[in-house]
Design an enzyme around this catalytic site. Sequence first.
Site, PDB file in Angstrom:
ATOM      1  CD  GLU A 132      -2.888  -1.236   2.331  1.00 35.80           C
ATOM      2  OE1 GLU A 132      -2.816  -0.345   3.211  1.00 35.80           O
ATOM      3  OE2 GLU A 132      -3.694  -2.179   2.390  1.00 35.80           O
ATOM      4  CG  ASN A 188      -0.891  -6.860  -1.535  1.00 34.98           C
ATOM      5  OD1 ASN A 188      -1.479  -7.427  -2.444  1.00 34.98           O
ATOM      6  ND2 ASN A 188      -1.417  -6.715  -0.332  1.00 34.98           N
ATOM      7  CG  HIS A 199     -10.007  -5.410   0.641  1.00 40.55           C
ATOM      8  ND1 HIS A 199     -10.306  -6.539   1.378  1.00 40.55           N
ATOM      9  CD2 HIS A 199      -8.693  -5.159   0.837  1.00 40.55           C
ATOM     10  CE1 HIS A 199      -9.211  -6.938   2.008  1.00 40.55           C
ATOM     11  NE2 HIS A 199      -8.215  -6.131   1.685  1.00 40.55           N
ATOM     12  CD  GLU A 232      -4.742  -7.746   1.598  1.00 45.76           C
ATOM     13  OE1 GLU A 232      -5.580  -7.002   2.165  1.00 45.76           O
ATOM     14  OE2 GLU A 232      -3.527  -7.490   1.577  1.00 45.76           O
ATOM     15  CG  ASP A 282     -12.980  -8.477   1.831  1.00 48.52           C
ATOM     16  OD1 ASP A 282     -12.992  -7.509   1.040  1.00 48.52           O
ATOM     17  OD2 ASP A 282     -12.373  -8.441   2.914  1.00 48.52           O
TER      18      ASP A 282
END
Length: 538
Positions: A144, A185, A221, A250, A252
């Site tokens: 990030e 990432n 996300h 990651e 979701d």
Amino acid sequence: MSLAFLLPASSADASASLRTHAAAKGKFIGAALATSPLSNETSYRNIAATEFNQVTAENAMKWDATEPSQGQFNFSGADAIVNFATQNNQQVHGHTLVWHSQTPSWVQNLGATAMRQAMQNHISQVVGRYANNATVVSWDVVNEIFDDNGGWRTSFWYNTLGQSYVADAFRAARAADPNARLCINDYNVEGINAKSTAMYNLVSSLRQQGVPVDCVGFQGHLAIQYGFPNDLRQNLQRFADLGVQVRITELDVRMQMPRDATKDATQATYYRNVVNACLAVTACAGVTIWGFTDKYSWVPDTFQGQGAALIYNESYQPKPAYNAVHDALAGGTTTDTTPPTTPGTPTSSNVTSNSAALTWAASTDSGGSGLAGYNIYREQGATDTLLAQSTTNSATLTGLSSNTQYQVYVRARDGAGNLSANSPPATFTTTSGPGGGGGCTAAGTVQTQWSTGYVVQPVTVTNTGTSAVTGWTVTFTLPAGHTLTGSWNADVTVSGQTVTAKNAGYNGNLAPNASTTFGFQVSRPNGNTQTPSGYTCA
């Protein structure tokens, strides 16, 4: 370098586990695991072991867990994850070495020389601990580092060390484990946009400098209320073309609570789309879901009023999202040929000179693939025009012409691509445009180019009139052989080589002299150096 791809297995039985189907495709399907339920809950442990062939430590490998005080390392949680994975023939992805969050204050308060040394020592100790462990195959080295506009995040790392800390971190990780796959990432980079393009440019630059960036992680996300990044596959492929591995790290898909069947179906479609995008890109190693049960999801604590983001509910029961992931991994063509029911008659409201709000009674879907959303068309007697798409039973049309009658209808679509019958039409007439002299201009800047494509960012749209506007439309022509591959901050349609970009729902209102921007990416024949020109705005 050891490869993180899994060898294809024999064809899997249709009712087999996620990991069996993923392995048959040469991919992994993973989950982020938390140490407490892994130790204390049998259901959690059993699902984690049987359904997934890759795991990521949710928190146990982060800096605050592994080195809370300088030089004092604690690997109890990390070891627990690695031992579990080893026992269950799973690979481990280490997360994360250098991040602005969950890093102890003692690191943040160091001067430049001491901070760089602390970073290098931390990487050496953490990566080095597992360098000879065949279970730990990859690491998120930096995490990030960009803001949402594609600029460098002004973290303590950046403020103290500048951009060089990224290359230093990768070199330290390579020295600690020459065989590990090293990843960068980030979130909100799933589609082609300013942030993902900044990532693309950085990865390209680092690799040209010999920095060992082996893979790029796209967190994933997502939220059903914000729409799906439909250029995900194209985005993964453009990174793969740099020579790196790509992966969803990651995943979701959250929703505004409470859950209902329609939201579950849309969520399932998003999960299916992500898995299918990875399956379509050879260099995509696999998909990791950020947890697997809603009982232990991070979402409700972070996004007020949202949740139900994972593939099992709080009671460890599989949701439609689980079935979507399973069926996508299992492969084969869909057997759903049943279209959704016909939507209700649209009702218009808040009609202006260039916009209108529509609502209609929702459709239902019984074919098994789930309701994915709606298409809104303008009825024109011949070829009807697609005006907008929505994942809910409402939409705001923008970029309309003033003082014009529109007859519109709605069709529902499901996850298999089936379309419902047309809804009954609705008719409304936009108002006259504002007086006082309207007008707008548009100008595009080529941000970056390569042999087979380019990114135009920003295209600046300016209200040159003396009255506020509530929408704009920009048109331009692509050179022959050029193809639009992605866009952001605008609703874009293409007819032949003519591109029409209309404002999104959040950037149509411009006061006099105010501006907004959008961007797009184009592929072109190798060696062709042309770019678009002649932007017009209305």
